[in-house]
Design a protein around this motif. Structure first.
Motif, PDB file in Angstrom:
ATOM      1  N   LEU A 100      -7.846  10.526 -15.620  1.00  0.00           N
ATOM      2  CA  LEU A 100      -6.686  10.271 -14.741  1.00  0.00           C
ATOM      3  C   LEU A 100      -6.383  11.488 -13.853  1.00  0.00           C
ATOM      4  CD1 LEU A 100      -4.256   8.280 -17.075  1.00  0.00           C
ATOM      5  CD2 LEU A 100      -5.495   7.430 -15.085  1.00  0.00           C
ATOM      6  N   MET A 101      -6.518  12.680 -14.425  1.00  0.00           N
ATOM      7  CA  MET A 101      -6.295  13.901 -13.633  1.00  0.00           C
ATOM      8  C   MET A 101      -7.356  14.031 -12.541  1.00  0.00           C
ATOM      9  SD  MET A 101      -4.938  16.772 -16.404  1.00  0.00           S
ATOM     10  CE  MET A 101      -6.370  17.718 -16.119  1.00  0.00           C
ATOM     11  N   ALA A 104      -8.749  13.644  -6.849  1.00  0.00           N
ATOM     12  CA  ALA A 104      -9.616  13.098  -5.797  1.00  0.00           C
ATOM     13  C   ALA A 104      -8.782  12.376  -4.738  1.00  0.00           C
ATOM     14  CB  ALA A 104     -10.652  12.159  -6.408  1.00  0.00           C
ATOM     15  N   ILE A 105      -7.793  11.599  -5.175  1.00  0.00           N
ATOM     16  CA  ILE A 105      -6.914  10.898  -4.213  1.00  0.00           C
ATOM     17  C   ILE A 105      -6.139  11.911  -3.375  1.00  0.00           C
ATOM     18  CG2 ILE A 105      -4.878   9.413  -4.033  1.00  0.00           C
ATOM     19  CD1 ILE A 105      -5.975   7.826  -6.430  1.00  0.00           C
ATOM     20  N   ALA A 106      -5.618  12.950  -3.999  1.00  0.00           N
ATOM     21  CA  ALA A 106      -4.875  13.983  -3.271  1.00  0.00           C
ATOM     22  C   ALA A 106      -5.772  14.674  -2.249  1.00  0.00           C
ATOM     23  CB  ALA A 106      -4.278  14.998  -4.241  1.00  0.00           C
ATOM     24  N   LEU A 149      -6.335  12.320   0.705  1.00  0.00           N
ATOM     25  CA  LEU A 149      -5.132  12.234   1.542  1.00  0.00           C
ATOM     26  C   LEU A 149      -4.920  13.502   2.372  1.00  0.00           C
ATOM     27  CD1 LEU A 149      -2.635  10.438  -0.874  1.00  0.00           C
ATOM     28  CD2 LEU A 149      -3.731   9.498   1.175  1.00  0.00           C
ATOM     29  N   VAL A 150      -5.118  14.659   1.782  1.00  0.00           N
ATOM     30  CA  VAL A 150      -4.960  15.927   2.518  1.00  0.00           C
ATOM     31  C   VAL A 150      -5.989  16.014   3.639  1.00  0.00           C
ATOM     32  CG1 VAL A 150      -5.221  18.430   2.333  1.00  0.00           C
ATOM     33  CG2 VAL A 150      -3.853  17.196   0.655  1.00  0.00           C
ATOM     34  N   THR A 151      -7.237  15.694   3.350  1.00  0.00           N
ATOM     35  CA  THR A 151      -8.290  15.750   4.364  1.00  0.00           C
ATOM     36  C   THR A 151      -8.025  14.752   5.487  1.00  0.00           C
ATOM     37  OG1 THR A 151      -9.871  16.398   2.659  1.00  0.00           O
ATOM     38  CG2 THR A 151     -10.774  15.613   4.749  1.00  0.00           C
ATOM     39  N   GLY A 152      -7.687  13.527   5.120  1.00  0.00           N
ATOM     40  CA  GLY A 152      -7.405  12.506   6.129  1.00  0.00           C
ATOM     41  C   GLY A 152      -6.185  12.852   6.966  1.00  0.00           C
ATOM     42  N   GLY A 153      -5.133  13.356   6.329  1.00  0.00           N
ATOM     43  CA  GLY A 153      -3.921  13.741   7.057  1.00  0.00           C
ATOM     44  C   GLY A 153      -4.174  14.890   8.017  1.00  0.00           C
ATOM     45  N   THR A 154      -4.950  15.856   7.586  1.00  0.00           N
ATOM     46  CA  THR A 154      -5.290  16.993   8.442  1.00  0.00           C
ATOM     47  C   THR A 154      -6.078  16.527   9.671  1.00  0.00           C
ATOM     48  OG1 THR A 154      -5.329  18.462   6.540  1.00  0.00           O
ATOM     49  CG2 THR A 154      -6.432  19.232   8.534  1.00  0.00           C
ATOM     50  N   GLN A 155      -7.047  15.662   9.443  1.00  0.00           N
ATOM     51  CA  GLN A 155      -7.838  15.157  10.567  1.00  0.00           C
ATOM     52  C   GLN A 155      -6.982  14.328  11.516  1.00  0.00           C
ATOM     53  OE1 GLN A 155     -11.235  13.143   8.968  1.00  0.00           O
ATOM     54  NE2 GLN A 155     -12.297  15.054   8.457  1.00  0.00           N
TER      55      GLN A 155
END
Length: 157
Positions: free
Chosen positions: A12-13, A18-20, A23-29
């Motif tokens: 779960l961790m 991986a989801i975080a 999201l960070v990579t996609g948001g930055t792009q």
């Protein structure tokens, strides 16, 4: 603690990490991406790219105005103004009406006493001028050709 619980918590961790990361990579792009017109994307603004307005300025330089004075010396005010517009059409209208715009500024200020003008803040003087511009253009049934006036230089002599 049971080994199955430990492995499940670890999985779960890893999934959460991986989801975080995604999201960070996609948001930055997304935030760094530019639109067709070269502007940054507007994730946190309420305006669309089409609704954004670009400020333009029509400058009035070296407007010299004689002020009333109680002394023997004549008193002058040197102003540089910038009229704020939002498009080329509005800028062109403001430029075409510059004689009227300058005349209104002169009318407003020549009727005032030197000490009265000197005692006003720039914001008070700007508000007075905008009020007079709006009134004068309303009286001649013409829409005001600018949105705001900025006093960029004010020199008393």
């Amino acid at each position: 603690m049971n080994i199955k619980t430990l492995i499940l918590n670890f999985i779960l961790m890893l999934v959460a990490a991986a989801i975080a990361a995604v999201l960070v990579t996609g948001g930055t792009q997304y935030l760094e991406s530019t639109g067709e017109d070269g502007e940054k994307s507007a994730l946190f603004t309420s305006q669309t790219a089409e609704a954004k307005k670009h400020l333009q300025f029509v400058e009035i330089k070296n407007l010299v105005i004689t002020l009333k004075s109680n002394s023997v010396k004549e008193r002058y005010l040197l102003l540089d103004l910038a009229l704020t517009t939002h498009d080329d059409t509005q800028s062109q209208r403001a430029e075409n009406l510059l004689p009227k715009i300058k005349g209104i500024a002169v009318d407003v200020l020549t009727s005032m006493d030197y000490s009265e003008v000197r005692g006003m803040s720039v914001m008070e003087l700007r508000a007075l001028m905008m009020e007079r511009y709006q009134s004068a253009f309303h009286n001649i049934s013409v829409t005001i050709p600018f949105d705001d006036v900025t006093i960029s230089k004010m020199v008393f002599q």
